[in-house]
Design a protein around this motif. Sequence first.
Motif, mmCIF file in Angstrom:
data_model
loop_
_atom_site.group_PDB
_atom_site.id
_atom_site.type_symbol
_atom_site.label_atom_id
_atom_site.label_comp_id
_atom_site.label_asym_id
_atom_site.label_seq_id
_atom_site.Cartn_x
_atom_site.Cartn_y
_atom_site.Cartn_z
ATOM 1 N N UNK A 120 -24.226 19.865 44.445
ATOM 2 C CA UNK A 120 -25.144 19.095 45.424
ATOM 3 C C UNK A 120 -26.372 20.856 46.749
ATOM 4 N N UNK A 121 -26.766 20.307 47.367
ATOM 5 C CA UNK A 121 -27.217 21.726 48.091
ATOM 6 C C UNK A 121 -26.633 21.840 48.825
ATOM 7 N N UNK A 122 -24.833 21.291 49.147
ATOM 8 C CA UNK A 122 -24.151 21.993 49.949
ATOM 9 C C UNK A 122 -23.050 22.483 49.184
ATOM 10 N N UNK A 123 -22.836 22.259 47.925
ATOM 11 C CA UNK A 123 -21.097 22.197 46.951
ATOM 12 C C UNK A 123 -22.479 22.907 46.086
ATOM 13 N N UNK A 124 -21.677 24.223 46.282
ATOM 14 C CA UNK A 124 -21.681 24.960 44.775
ATOM 15 C C UNK A 124 -20.864 25.722 44.169
ATOM 16 N N UNK A 125 -20.933 26.382 42.532
ATOM 17 C CA UNK A 125 -19.999 27.234 41.987
ATOM 18 C C UNK A 125 -20.981 27.880 41.445
ATOM 19 N N UNK A 126 -20.066 29.352 41.524
ATOM 20 C CA UNK A 126 -20.248 30.655 40.470
ATOM 21 C C UNK A 126 -19.588 30.841 40.133
ATOM 22 N N UNK A 127 -19.122 31.913 39.188
ATOM 23 C CA UNK A 127 -18.400 32.097 38.148
ATOM 24 C C UNK A 127 -18.836 33.587 37.601
ATOM 25 N N UNK A 128 -18.598 35.106 37.846
ATOM 26 C CA UNK A 128 -18.886 36.512 37.740
ATOM 27 C C UNK A 128 -18.050 36.898 37.048
ATOM 28 N N UNK A 129 -18.503 37.631 35.823
ATOM 29 C CA UNK A 129 -17.281 37.900 34.823
ATOM 30 C C UNK A 129 -17.875 39.732 34.617
ATOM 31 N N UNK A 151 -18.597 25.080 49.823
ATOM 32 C CA UNK A 151 -18.940 23.523 50.034
ATOM 33 C C UNK A 151 -18.961 24.042 51.652
ATOM 34 N N UNK A 152 -20.260 23.148 52.354
ATOM 35 C CA UNK A 152 -21.002 23.565 53.929
ATOM 36 C C UNK A 152 -20.430 21.159 53.405
ATOM 37 N N UNK A 153 -19.657 21.284 55.178
ATOM 38 C CA UNK A 153 -18.940 19.926 56.234
ATOM 39 C C UNK A 153 -19.977 20.286 57.101
#
Length: 151
Positions: free
Chosen positions: A72-81, A145-147
Amino acid sequence: MLSELSPDVVESMLTNQYFGRIGCAANDRVLIEPVAYYYDGHFIYGLTRQGTKTQLLHENPHVAFEIDEVVTPTLWRSVVIEGIFEELKDEDRDDALFLLRQRKIPVFADERFGYPGVDSPTGNKVVYPVVYRIRIGRKTGRCYEYSPDQN
């Protein structure tokens, strides 16, 4: 709030996504480009074409690879290798091409994708893929996550 992703979430994201970004650097030049990939639980496999990216990767095989998921605009996930680029040849190349059979490298309208040992289409410039894998050294994952309750 920023938090670490669990190893299970990192594995799930890598397994279920198709596109990421590869970052490389050599000779005072830094490049980040989108790529289609396949993750087998041990390596990142990819196809690309000869160009600036492959030139830099041959000079310095250390890479960063990233995938993102915006839930969502207020929830993102990221993976870095962090890993090492290896161009594949012979049987390793053939095995990787089998894994990557649904992924395509981008070609221009007047180009066609070719394979060594297979008759090339006529009337078009033929582009032969560079098949590679990233030997994974380190994987990290983060979530934001923004609250509205956060100050």
